[in-house]
Scaffold this active site. Sequence first.
Site, short mmCIF file in Angstrom:
data_model
loop_
_atom_site.label_atom_id
_atom_site.label_comp_id
_atom_site.label_asym_id
_atom_site.label_seq_id
_atom_site.Cartn_x
_atom_site.Cartn_y
_atom_site.Cartn_z
N CYS A 78 0.81 -1.22 0.00
CA CYS A 78 0.00 0.00 0.00
C CYS A 78 0.85 1.28 0.00
O CYS A 78 0.59 2.16 -0.82
CB CYS A 78 -0.98 0.01 1.17
N LYS A 92 -12.45 -3.65 8.17
CA LYS A 92 -12.34 -4.54 7.02
C LYS A 92 -13.59 -5.40 6.87
O LYS A 92 -14.24 -5.73 7.85
CB LYS A 92 -11.19 -5.55 7.21
N HIS A 109 -5.20 -1.53 -4.94
CA HIS A 109 -5.60 -0.34 -4.19
C HIS A 109 -6.38 0.59 -5.10
O HIS A 109 -5.95 0.86 -6.21
CB HIS A 109 -4.37 0.37 -3.61
N HIS A 150 -8.27 -0.99 0.07
CA HIS A 150 -7.33 -2.09 -0.12
C HIS A 150 -8.15 -3.34 -0.46
O HIS A 150 -9.15 -3.61 0.21
CB HIS A 150 -6.55 -2.41 1.16
N ASP A 154 -2.68 -8.10 -4.85
CA ASP A 154 -3.05 -6.89 -4.14
C ASP A 154 -3.64 -5.84 -5.10
O ASP A 154 -3.30 -5.83 -6.27
CB ASP A 154 -1.78 -6.31 -3.49
N ARG A 162 7.84 -11.28 5.30
CA ARG A 162 7.64 -11.07 6.74
C ARG A 162 8.53 -12.04 7.52
O ARG A 162 8.59 -13.23 7.20
CB ARG A 162 6.18 -11.26 7.11
N GLN A 218 0.96 -11.68 -2.85
CA GLN A 218 -0.38 -11.10 -2.70
C GLN A 218 -0.92 -10.67 -4.06
O GLN A 218 -0.19 -10.08 -4.85
CB GLN A 218 -0.33 -9.86 -1.81
#
Length: 595
Positions: free
Chosen positions: A290, A424, A341, A470, A339, A319, A337
């Site tokens: 993000c 979320k 946005h 997100h 992902d 991570r 991911q």
Amino acid sequence: MDEEQLKIMRHSCAHILAAAVTELYPGVKLGVGPVVDQGFYYDVLTPTPVTEEDLVKIEEKMHEIIAKATTFDREEIGLDQAIDFFRERHQDFKVELLKDLKEKGTTKISVEELADVGDRPDTASLYRTGEFVDLCRGPHVQHAGQIGVFKLTKLAGAYWRGRDGNPQMQRIYGVAFETEQQLEEYLVMLEEAKRRDHRKLGKEMGLYTFSELVGAGLPLWTPKGTLLRNILDDFVWQMRREYGYQKVTIPHITKKDLYETSGHWEKFKDDLFRITTREGHEFVMKPMNCPHHTQIFDCEKRSYRDLPQRYAETTMVYRDEQTGELSGLTRVRSITQDDAHVFCRETQVKEEAYKIWDIIERFYAAFGFELEVRLSTHDPANMKPYLGTVEQWDGYVAELKSWLEEKGLPYRMGLGEAAFYGPKLDFMAHDSLGREWQVATIQVDRNMPERFGLHCVNEHSEDERIVMIHAAIMGSIERFLAVLIEHTAGAFPAWLAPVQVRIATVSQDFVPFAEQLGTELVAAGLRAELDDSDEKVGKKIRAAAMAKVPWTIVIGSKEAEGGDFKINVFGQDEDLVVARDQLIATLLEATQRPS
Ligand SMILES: [Zn+2]
Ligand SMILES: [Zn+2]
């Protein structure tokens, strides 16, 4: 029994387990014994290791204790007194926990959690069940007779406190239920889950591997596995494209300044992989995308006419998970991911969220997953982890709630499960074994735009703050694949199977014909491969079934001379018979991706 009572019963059962082990293995050092899904575990370090066979013996001892209906008696004593008590009994791990309690006010492990502790306690509570005494906060059942039916299920290795380098202990797992029938049903499910374990199937199917040299939690994807990932990713992308998304690309590292601005540094600095450059600058591997994406939005002045900007990127994040927590594909250090946005105006938030919602529903329906929504919110009683005020958050949550109500979907609340920047909608998939997995997510974020000063120029030529959404559909591709492998037992729908058709020759004489057929199928867009080994055809069919290939076409003299094809269909007893000139059309139709 409700969920809470079940937990209490399961945790009490862990005490009984520890009591039994203490009787059977004098000198045992005990770790911790929390409740987990459907049951409990206890970490133990015994003078001689516990074996799978010993579990029966331990169970018997537990039954003896339960039969006596021994009471759970609480006792409160001073911390120093408690330390002495456990030290005399050589319970080093308990002593360590008590010292932490004394010095840091908590027995929790991570530094992040340590920051939140309030007053340090000066007493510890002990629970006595017969001879056995354990350090515990409770609550428990009143007496052991209230424990339902239980079974010890497995043994595993576990580092003390989950940390590599700490003593290796043994973790004894058990499950406990109210009734015999519930236990039976669970054990049947467990057997099936074992058979479907993605760590076993993923290996048999040749999808990924791990290397000692590369390191734990860093899966390496084979050509087949990569194909699978790409097909899934493309499925999501094709839907996103319909809704106006564009692909972007970002580097995998960043100066830490980016995360100081976003607030991630404060929250996650212990989970980050860090890099120091030769010039002494500190960089980190990205744990999320993000903040990078905000900088693409912010690279030019945006008019309200340019909004929404919808950025999608399938990319790895990193991570620093603790070694003891890593497991197959469900917990890894390199996470891919899918992902996205969306940067939009307040007036566009709902419409954009609904588009994402559509994609999520279409995607999961294609695999037969049932979805349930969890509305993950802040915790009004503890706002410390969240950016913004309770009043702001109440408004954010009300907005998401109104969508759920408009759609008429059942949902449950997840108090304190929000991201630090916003609430979320978390989508939980129920798999074919009835297990629940957290998968997709939609998050509405007004904090990140604030922190990065993101705005557009509106109709009145004023700067207007924008909103960021997100959205991940699979979430982590690794985790999604683990779930999908177990959900389908490895038998993927034909449109997804890395190999859709295998051609098996009855003898070497038919290899030229089979090769020609293979070329035709590949040219038509099918993923076909040839098994031209010297094995018997029955064995070839079994090998194809092992690899979960949807169709196996057997080529012998009849087929080579223009006769109908006999196709062995995975999971079906009857062969499918298809005329030669219908073969490609039939296969293409059956491999259509759902839309
Ligand atoms: Zn307890
Ligand atoms: Zn994000």
